[in-house]
Design a protein around this motif. Sequence first.
Motif, PDB file in Angstrom:
ATOM      1  N   VAL A   4       0.856  -1.181   0.000  1.00 42.24           N
ATOM      2  CA  VAL A   4       0.000   0.000   0.000  1.00 42.24           C
ATOM      3  C   VAL A   4       0.899   1.240   0.000  1.00 42.24           C
ATOM      4  N   ALA A   5       0.323   2.396   0.343  1.00 40.82           N
ATOM      5  CA  ALA A   5       1.109   3.628   0.387  1.00 40.82           C
ATOM      6  C   ALA A   5       0.585   4.528   1.495  1.00 40.82           C
ATOM      7  N   ALA A   6       1.468   5.361   2.028  1.00 40.45           N
ATOM      8  CA  ALA A   6       1.034   6.386   2.977  1.00 40.45           C
ATOM      9  C   ALA A   6       0.167   7.396   2.230  1.00 40.45           C
ATOM     10  N   LYS A   7      -1.022   7.665   2.772  1.00 35.59           N
ATOM     11  CA  LYS A   7      -1.916   8.613   2.093  1.00 35.59           C
ATOM     12  C   LYS A   7      -2.050   9.925   2.852  1.00 35.59           C
ATOM     13  N   VAL A   8      -1.273  10.082   3.914  1.00 35.77           N
ATOM     14  CA  VAL A   8      -1.228  11.349   4.650  1.00 35.77           C
ATOM     15  C   VAL A   8       0.155  11.959   4.439  1.00 35.77           C
ATOM     16  N   PRO A   9       0.310  13.278   4.618  1.00 38.83           N
ATOM     17  CA  PRO A   9       1.606  13.905   4.345  1.00 38.83           C
ATOM     18  C   PRO A   9       2.759  13.324   5.136  1.00 38.83           C
ATOM     19  N   GLU A  61       4.608   7.174  -0.021  1.00 38.33           N
ATOM     20  CA  GLU A  61       5.696   6.219   0.174  1.00 38.33           C
ATOM     21  C   GLU A  61       5.130   4.798   0.258  1.00 38.33           C
ATOM     22  N   PRO A  62       5.714   3.836  -0.478  1.00 41.10           N
ATOM     23  CA  PRO A  62       5.190   2.469  -0.438  1.00 41.10           C
ATOM     24  C   PRO A  62       5.434   1.799   0.903  1.00 41.10           C
ATOM     25  N   VAL A  63       4.492   0.952   1.284  1.00 46.85           N
ATOM     26  CA  VAL A  63       4.514   0.294   2.581  1.00 46.85           C
ATOM     27  C   VAL A  63       4.000  -1.131   2.420  1.00 46.85           C
ATOM     28  N   LEU A  64       4.707  -2.072   3.029  1.00 58.69           N
ATOM     29  CA  LEU A  64       4.232  -3.454   3.100  1.00 58.69           C
ATOM     30  C   LEU A  64       3.537  -3.662   4.440  1.00 58.69           C
ATOM     31  N   VAL A  65       2.307  -4.173   4.408  1.00 53.17           N
ATOM     32  CA  VAL A  65       1.554  -4.440   5.628  1.00 53.17           C
ATOM     33  C   VAL A  65       1.661  -5.914   5.972  1.00 53.17           C
ATOM     34  N   ARG A  66       2.133  -6.191   7.183  1.00 51.97           N
ATOM     35  CA  ARG A  66       2.304  -7.573   7.643  1.00 51.97           C
ATOM     36  C   ARG A  66       1.078  -8.082   8.400  1.00 51.97           C
ATOM     37  N   SER A  67       0.504  -7.204   9.210  1.00 47.49           N
ATOM     38  CA  SER A  67      -0.656  -7.607   9.997  1.00 47.49           C
ATOM     39  C   SER A  67      -1.415  -6.361  10.416  1.00 47.49           C
ATOM     40  N   PRO A  90      10.894  -1.658   9.941  1.00 43.38           N
ATOM     41  CA  PRO A  90       9.654  -2.174  10.528  1.00 43.38           C
ATOM     42  C   PRO A  90       9.068  -1.256  11.595  1.00 43.38           C
ATOM     43  N   GLY A  91       7.778  -1.393  11.828  1.00 40.64           N
ATOM     44  CA  GLY A  91       7.116  -0.646  12.886  1.00 40.64           C
ATOM     45  C   GLY A  91       5.611  -0.699  12.731  1.00 40.64           C
ATOM     46  N   TRP A  92       4.918   0.216  13.415  1.00 37.89           N
ATOM     47  CA  TRP A  92       3.454   0.255  13.421  1.00 37.89           C
ATOM     48  C   TRP A  92       2.968   1.658  13.085  1.00 37.89           C
ATOM     49  N   VAL A  93       1.905   1.748  12.277  1.00 37.17           N
ATOM     50  CA  VAL A  93       1.265   3.022  11.963  1.00 37.17           C
ATOM     51  C   VAL A  93      -0.245   2.849  12.033  1.00 37.17           C
ATOM     52  N   PRO A  94      -0.990   3.942  12.269  1.00 34.01           N
ATOM     53  CA  PRO A  94      -2.453   3.839  12.191  1.00 34.01           C
ATOM     54  C   PRO A  94      -2.885   3.391  10.796  1.00 34.01           C
ATOM     55  N   SER A  95      -3.791   2.439  10.731  1.00 27.25           N
ATOM     56  CA  SER A  95      -4.245   1.932   9.433  1.00 27.25           C
ATOM     57  C   SER A  95      -4.907   3.022   8.605  1.00 27.25           C
ATOM     58  N   SER A  96      -5.474   4.034   9.286  1.00 28.76           N
ATOM     59  CA  SER A  96      -6.123   5.131   8.567  1.00 28.76           C
ATOM     60  C   SER A  96      -5.145   5.963   7.756  1.00 28.76           C
ATOM     61  N   HIS A  97      -3.840   5.810   8.003  1.00 29.42           N
ATOM     62  CA  HIS A  97      -2.831   6.573   7.267  1.00 29.42           C
ATOM     63  C   HIS A  97      -2.446   5.909   5.947  1.00 29.42           C
ATOM     64  N   LEU A  98      -3.008   4.743   5.661  1.00 23.39           N
ATOM     65  CA  LEU A  98      -2.593   3.967   4.493  1.00 23.39           C
ATOM     66  C   LEU A  98      -3.698   3.886   3.456  1.00 23.39           C
ATOM     67  N   GLY A  99      -3.292   3.896   2.183  1.00 14.32           N
ATOM     68  CA  GLY A  99      -4.235   3.772   1.077  1.00 14.32           C
ATOM     69  C   GLY A  99      -3.625   3.016  -0.074  1.00 14.32           C
ATOM     70  N   GLU A 100      -4.316   3.016  -1.201  1.00 14.16           N
ATOM     71  CA  GLU A 100      -3.835   2.297  -2.368  1.00 14.16           C
ATOM     72  C   GLU A 100      -2.636   3.015  -2.989  1.00 14.16           C
ATOM     73  N   LEU A 101      -1.737   2.236  -3.561  1.00  6.42           N
ATOM     74  CA  LEU A 101      -0.578   2.810  -4.248  1.00  6.42           C
ATOM     75  C   LEU A 101      -1.016   3.735  -5.371  1.00  6.42           C
ATOM     76  N   ALA A 149       0.945  11.602  -9.515  1.00  9.02           N
ATOM     77  CA  ALA A 149       0.016  10.568  -9.072  1.00  9.02           C
ATOM     78  C   ALA A 149      -0.009  10.525  -7.552  1.00  9.02           C
ATOM     79  N   THR A 150      -1.198  10.378  -6.983  1.00  9.65           N
ATOM     80  CA  THR A 150      -1.361  10.330  -5.536  1.00  9.65           C
ATOM     81  C   THR A 150      -2.071   9.035  -5.143  1.00  9.65           C
ATOM     82  N   PRO A 151      -2.016   8.662  -3.873  1.00  8.43           N
ATOM     83  CA  PRO A 151      -2.659   7.419  -3.441  1.00  8.43           C
ATOM     84  C   PRO A 151      -4.168   7.396  -3.719  1.00  8.43           C
TER      85      PRO A 151
END
Length: 286
Positions: A4-9, A61-67, A90-101, A149-151
């Motif tokens: 996925v990708a980060a969809k927030v600044p 920025e592209p992101v791989l989601v593990r769980s 690696p780490g954790w982010v709020p899922s709401s910060h992620l969107g489609e590439l 192009a944006t997420p």
Amino acid sequence: MKLVAAKVPVSTVWTSPDAPRDIDAPATAAQPDVAAWAKSMDTETRLGLHGRTLTQLLFAEPVLVRSERAGWSEIVAPWQPSSQDELGYPGWVPSSHLGELPGAASDPVAVAVPTAQLFAEPGAGPVAELSFATVLASMEHADGYTRVATPDGGSGWLADDVLRTGPGTAEDRLRLGSQFLGLEYLWGGTAAYGLDCSGLVHAVSRVLGVRTPRDAHDQAATLENIAIDEAQPGDLYFFARPGETVHHVGFVSAEGMLHASETGKRLENEPVSDERRATLVSAARL
């Protein structure tokens, strides 16, 4: 895993979903305000980020989601090489910060100024403020603007004068980094609202199309090693205490070193103090 990708600044990456404190709410909100969050923290509060924050993701920025768990995503960031994981940081982010590439993935451009306005259309009002080192795929150019192009299948426009493409010189590295002189240090920071030492090096390198590891000890281990007395402005100095791993990095400069010093201090360009020089262990060239 899904890509996925980060969809927030700016999305701050945490050690766990339980790491954020009440004061960190602006950074973890669905629409984070990292500028306000950074402004709200005094030195003691910033010291409390040690062991909580790890790094930051920038828009698209592209992101791989593990769980996923309770509104949080366990991720790795492929654009931020790390010895912690072969796939990225690696780490954790709020899922709401992620969107489609974003749909496009070629002709990258990078934000080369501290912050830049993203517009829905040239001449229209801004829809987002993007940080330095945000990298986006360009789609077309018109009248001094570039469409990117944006997420989530969208697009937007950035003024050409805030963008850079391609590699740079040692002078470019120092010029880009010097834009942040006086910026307060932020543990885990890679954005215009606060940087740590290796975050400065990583972000400047990203603008110039060079993918460097995220942390100082990984930068020291993987970049081209040179003799300390051969280091020139734009190269890197690395610092470590006896028997310990590298803990600090800065750009060699004519004055001494351009670096984000430590929590409680601001990004500076100054002579290397005798105390600091006693821990200077290596140098590298980007």
